[in-house]
Design a protein around this motif. Structure first.
Motif, PDB file in Angstrom:
ATOM      1  N   LEU A  40      27.762  41.502  31.524  1.00 30.47           N
ATOM      2  CA  LEU A  40      28.631  41.157  32.654  1.00 30.47           C
ATOM      3  C   LEU A  40      30.032  41.743  32.510  1.00 30.47           C
ATOM      4  CD1 LEU A  40      27.753  37.390  33.214  1.00 30.47           C
ATOM      5  CD2 LEU A  40      26.889  39.384  34.462  1.00 30.47           C
ATOM      6  N   GLY A  41      30.417  42.081  31.294  1.00 35.29           N
ATOM      7  CA  GLY A  41      31.766  42.597  31.083  1.00 35.29           C
ATOM      8  C   GLY A  41      32.802  41.542  31.415  1.00 35.29           C
ATOM      9  N   ASN A  42      33.808  41.922  32.186  1.00 35.36           N
ATOM     10  CA  ASN A  42      34.879  40.994  32.562  1.00 35.36           C
ATOM     11  C   ASN A  42      34.705  40.460  33.979  1.00 35.36           C
ATOM     12  OD1 ASN A  42      36.775  43.191  30.664  1.00 35.36           O
ATOM     13  ND2 ASN A  42      36.637  41.026  30.132  1.00 35.36           N
ATOM     14  N   LEU A  43      33.455  40.331  34.403  1.00 37.94           N
ATOM     15  CA  LEU A  43      33.183  39.884  35.771  1.00 37.94           C
ATOM     16  C   LEU A  43      33.824  38.532  36.064  1.00 37.94           C
ATOM     17  CD1 LEU A  43      31.693  40.631  38.382  1.00 37.94           C
ATOM     18  CD2 LEU A  43      29.724  39.338  37.535  1.00 37.94           C
ATOM     19  N   LEU A  44      33.878  37.649  35.089  1.00 37.57           N
ATOM     20  CA  LEU A  44      34.458  36.324  35.325  1.00 37.57           C
ATOM     21  C   LEU A  44      35.943  36.417  35.660  1.00 37.57           C
ATOM     22  CD1 LEU A  44      32.747  34.121  32.595  1.00 37.57           C
ATOM     23  CD2 LEU A  44      32.099  34.437  34.986  1.00 37.57           C
ATOM     24  N   GLN A  45      36.638  37.392  35.068  1.00 37.61           N
ATOM     25  CA  GLN A  45      38.069  37.568  35.368  1.00 37.61           C
ATOM     26  C   GLN A  45      38.278  38.312  36.683  1.00 37.61           C
ATOM     27  OE1 GLN A  45      36.675  38.274  32.404  1.00 37.61           O
ATOM     28  NE2 GLN A  45      37.914  37.445  30.735  1.00 37.61           N
ATOM     29  N   LEU A  46      37.239  38.956  37.180  1.00 41.95           N
ATOM     30  CA  LEU A  46      37.382  39.783  38.382  1.00 41.95           C
ATOM     31  C   LEU A  46      36.728  39.163  39.610  1.00 41.95           C
ATOM     32  CD1 LEU A  46      36.420  43.221  36.767  1.00 41.95           C
ATOM     33  CD2 LEU A  46      38.716  42.287  37.066  1.00 41.95           C
ATOM     34  N   ARG A  47      36.009  38.083  39.420  1.00 43.57           N
ATOM     35  CA  ARG A  47      35.116  37.635  40.484  1.00 43.57           C
ATOM     36  C   ARG A  47      35.821  36.936  41.637  1.00 43.57           C
ATOM     37  NH1 ARG A  47      32.113  32.391  37.706  1.00 43.57           N
ATOM     38  NH2 ARG A  47      34.007  31.184  37.282  1.00 43.57           N
ATOM     39  N   SER A  48      36.992  36.344  41.410  1.00 39.55           N
ATOM     40  CA  SER A  48      37.570  35.464  42.420  1.00 39.55           C
ATOM     41  C   SER A  48      38.385  36.208  43.478  1.00 39.55           C
ATOM     42  CB  SER A  48      38.459  34.410  41.750  1.00 39.55           C
ATOM     43  OG  SER A  48      39.530  35.031  41.057  1.00 39.55           O
ATOM     44  N   GLN A  49      38.732  37.465  43.209  1.00 44.73           N
ATOM     45  CA  GLN A  49      39.577  38.183  44.146  1.00 44.73           C
ATOM     46  C   GLN A  49      39.079  39.613  44.243  1.00 44.73           C
ATOM     47  OE1 GLN A  49      43.897  37.252  43.128  1.00 44.73           O
ATOM     48  NE2 GLN A  49      42.848  36.495  41.323  1.00 44.73           N
ATOM     49  N   ASP A  50      39.697  40.389  45.116  1.00 40.75           N
ATOM     50  CA  ASP A  50      39.328  41.796  45.158  1.00 40.75           C
ATOM     51  C   ASP A  50      39.753  42.458  43.854  1.00 40.75           C
ATOM     52  OD1 ASP A  50      42.030  43.412  45.671  1.00 40.75           O
ATOM     53  OD2 ASP A  50      42.111  41.595  46.880  1.00 40.75           O
ATOM     54  N   LEU A  51      39.124  43.591  43.556  1.00 36.42           N
ATOM     55  CA  LEU A  51      39.325  44.229  42.254  1.00 36.42           C
ATOM     56  C   LEU A  51      40.780  44.622  42.035  1.00 36.42           C
ATOM     57  CD1 LEU A  51      37.971  45.260  39.681  1.00 36.42           C
ATOM     58  CD2 LEU A  51      37.506  47.416  40.882  1.00 36.42           C
ATOM     59  N   LEU A  52      41.436  45.141  43.061  1.00 32.16           N
ATOM     60  CA  LEU A  52      42.829  45.559  42.912  1.00 32.16           C
ATOM     61  C   LEU A  52      43.714  44.384  42.510  1.00 32.16           C
ATOM     62  CD1 LEU A  52      45.182  47.556  43.227  1.00 32.16           C
ATOM     63  CD2 LEU A  52      45.236  46.964  45.664  1.00 32.16           C
ATOM     64  N   THR A  53      43.585  43.262  43.210  1.00 33.88           N
ATOM     65  CA  THR A  53      44.390  42.086  42.897  1.00 33.88           C
ATOM     66  C   THR A  53      44.097  41.579  41.495  1.00 33.88           C
ATOM     67  OG1 THR A  53      44.403  41.460  45.238  1.00 33.88           O
ATOM     68  CG2 THR A  53      45.000  39.756  43.659  1.00 33.88           C
ATOM     69  N   SER A  54      42.817  41.593  41.116  1.00 37.90           N
ATOM     70  CA  SER A  54      42.430  41.112  39.791  1.00 37.90           C
ATOM     71  C   SER A  54      43.018  41.989  38.695  1.00 37.90           C
ATOM     72  CB  SER A  54      40.906  41.093  39.672  1.00 37.90           C
ATOM     73  OG  SER A  54      40.337  40.212  40.620  1.00 37.90           O
ATOM     74  N   LEU A  55      42.935  43.308  38.867  1.00 40.72           N
ATOM     75  CA  LEU A  55      43.464  44.220  37.853  1.00 40.72           C
ATOM     76  C   LEU A  55      44.985  44.130  37.767  1.00 40.72           C
ATOM     77  CD1 LEU A  55      41.234  47.392  38.399  1.00 40.72           C
ATOM     78  CD2 LEU A  55      41.025  45.655  36.617  1.00 40.72           C
ATOM     79  N   THR A  56      45.625  43.970  38.910  1.00 48.86           N
ATOM     80  CA  THR A  56      47.084  43.827  38.914  1.00 48.86           C
ATOM     81  C   THR A  56      47.495  42.552  38.185  1.00 48.86           C
ATOM     82  OG1 THR A  56      47.204  44.999  41.032  1.00 48.86           O
ATOM     83  CG2 THR A  56      49.134  43.728  40.378  1.00 48.86           C
ATOM     84  N   LYS A  57      46.735  41.488  38.401  1.00 42.73           N
ATOM     85  CA  LYS A  57      47.022  40.231  37.713  1.00 42.73           C
ATOM     86  C   LYS A  57      46.834  40.383  36.204  1.00 42.73           C
ATOM     87  CE  LYS A  57      45.654  35.339  37.691  1.00 42.73           C
ATOM     88  NZ  LYS A  57      44.738  34.321  38.302  1.00 42.73           N
TER      89      LYS A  57
END
Length: 491
Positions: A40-57
């Motif tokens: 799954l990789g880091n899917l749990l950290q990325l799942r709640s928002q769009d990818l751009l917002t998640s990576l920026t966070k």
């Protein structure tokens, strides 16, 4: 437990061990990042928002350089102007590879000018630049084509007679006709089915790629290949586009005169014939198909989407629109269309166009890059083949580069004397070795179409300007503006 269940369990355990081994390899040399889960990789950290917002966070937690796993795929993420500039500009050769982008790779298989690597990419880029320049890209001969297309566009806008309309197809037909004239040798009439099909297929795919489905496919392509969803339509669209391009190539082959090439396809076919006996030649039919698609996609969608963002912004901020029109009237008047010669005398208009590109941020995460060799970067060692995501959104919204990055403000590109001011953090076409091939053409189109329309029309929203929502409909490959209708009133 039966033998089948045992075999499945052992296979899963083997995959988990393999993933843990691979994810720990080079760990001491890679930038820090959130701990991945097997498969799954880091899917749990990325799942709640769009990818751009998640990576920026995540960049706020781990810094401007960090490692993240998109499913089983390891990528290094660069955030902020300084980090992106150091990679793409200062170490441009090392970061010049094209990273994995499954939604495109499923179609291109790594072929074509935008998604190839190594010697093939260098040969295709050099040859394509040569041919495109011969057909006027970036010089005055193509300017005349854009001005002519602008007149057709103005006629279509006038036909609306102040009634509401969607600008999507209105703008896309004109923009697409410019790159079509270079590739196919002539423009299309606005009701030509081939032109309309090109626009429909490209726009639909751009929206799917910019949706959650597009992002999910890029993380788990093997899984989604077996699942229903809009991503399946995307690949059908790719197939239809390939058939359309192949049809045009066959028409060119039937009337080809190698001594008098009419367009990009003619030149490429001639080059293919010259190198047909070379088994190592990069010039073959599939490369022509994919490169033509890359040029059509890039030359149609980005400028059209930017103009749609621009009109929405100008309707929300009518004082900006009025000031642009005042500058056009003062510098150009009404007796002729604006030309590129006028740009230097129109700093405010130039600043507005640049600010639209910064603020709208059409391709917010850039296309992925890849390091071409083991690369030392900011105290880390990125192994050869590491994919790199450069967050252009964090460049365009970097507070160290723009005073009020969250606001639309043309003053970002004006100095104290109200002269146009360049910014090194202006990267809508990316930067470095993978700078967009069509940048000179796109910038010409944006200025000439934008000024021609505002010289002749005032843009009006259907509701109150303050109610206009500038947040994108979706963010993935691109920032897609929300659908809207508008009126244009003849000045």
């Amino acid at each position: 437990m039966d033998s089948v269940s045992t075999a499945i369990l052992l296979l899963i355990l083997a995959l988990v061990c393999l993933f843990l081994t691979l994810s720990s390899r080079d760990k001491g040399q890679l930038p820090p990042g959130p701990r991945p889960l097997p498969l799954l990789g880091n899917l749990l950290q990325l799942r709640s928002q769009d990818l751009l917002t998640s990576l920026t966070k995540l960049s706020k937690e781990y810094g401007s350089v960090f490692t993240v796993y998109l499913g089983p795929r390891r990528v290094v993420v660069l955030s902020g102007y300084q980090a992106v500039k150091e990679a793409l500009v200062d170490q441009g050769e090392e970061f010049s590879g094209r990273g994995e982008y499954p939604v495109f790779f499923n179609f291109t298989k790594g072929n074509g000018i935008a998604f190839s690597n190594g010697e093939r990419w260098k040969v295709l880029r050099r040859y394509s630049l040569h041919i495109l320049r011969n057909f006027g890209m970036g010089n005055r001969s193509i300017e005349q084509q854009i001005l002519e297309e602008g007149r057709f566009l103005l006629e279509e806008l006038q036909k609306t007679e102040g009634q509401p309309f969607s600008p999507l197809f209105m703008l896309s037909r004109s923009v697409s006709n410019i790159i079509c004239s270079v590739i196919f040798g002539s423009r299309f009439h606005y009701d030509d089915e081939r032109l309309l099909t090109i626009i429909r297929l490209i726009n639909d795919n751009f929206q799917i790629m910019s949706s959650a489905w597009g992002e999910l496919y890029n993380i788990f392509p093997s899984l989604l290949d077996w699942m229903p969803g809009p991503h399946r339509r995307m690949f059908q669209n790719f197939g239809r586009m390939k058939d359309l391009i192949a049809r045009s190539i066959r028409e060119h082959q039937a009337s080809l005169d190698p001594n008098s090439p009419r367009d990009f396809i003619d030149c490429f076919l001639t080059k293919m014939a010259e190198e047909k006996k070379d088994p190592l030649s990069h010039f073959c039919m599939d490369t022509l198909l994919m490169t033509t698609h890359n040029l059509l996609f890039g030359g149609t969608e980005t400028v059209g989407t930017t103009l749609r963002h621009a009109f929405l912004i100008l309707m929300k901020y009518p004082k900006v629109q009025a000031r642009v029109q005042e500058e056009i009237d003062r510098v150009v008047g009404r007796s002729r269309l604006p030309s590129l010669d006028d740009r230097a005398a129109m700093p405010y208009t130039d600043a507005v166009i640049h600010e639209v590109q910064r603020f709208a941020d059409i391709i917010p995460m850039n296309l992925p890059h890849r390091v071409t060799r083991d690369t030392a970067f900011r105290g880390f060692l990125l192994p050869k083949g590491t994919d790199v995501i450069t967050l252009l959104n964090t460049v365009h919204y970097d507070p160290s580069q723009f005073l009020k990055p969250q606001e639309f403000n043309p003053e970002h590109f004006l100095d104290a004397n109200q002269s146009f001011k360049k910014s090194p953090a202006y990267m809508p076409f990316s930067a470095g070795r993978r700078l967009c091939l069509g940048e000179p053409l796109a910038r010409m189109e944006l200025f000439l179409f934008f000024t021609a329309i505002l010289q002749n029309f005032t843009l009006q929203p259907l509701g109150a300007p303050e109610d206009i929502d500038l947040t994108p409909l979706s963010t993935g490959l691109g920032n897609v503006p929300r659908p809207y209708e508008m009126r244009v009133i003849l000045r």
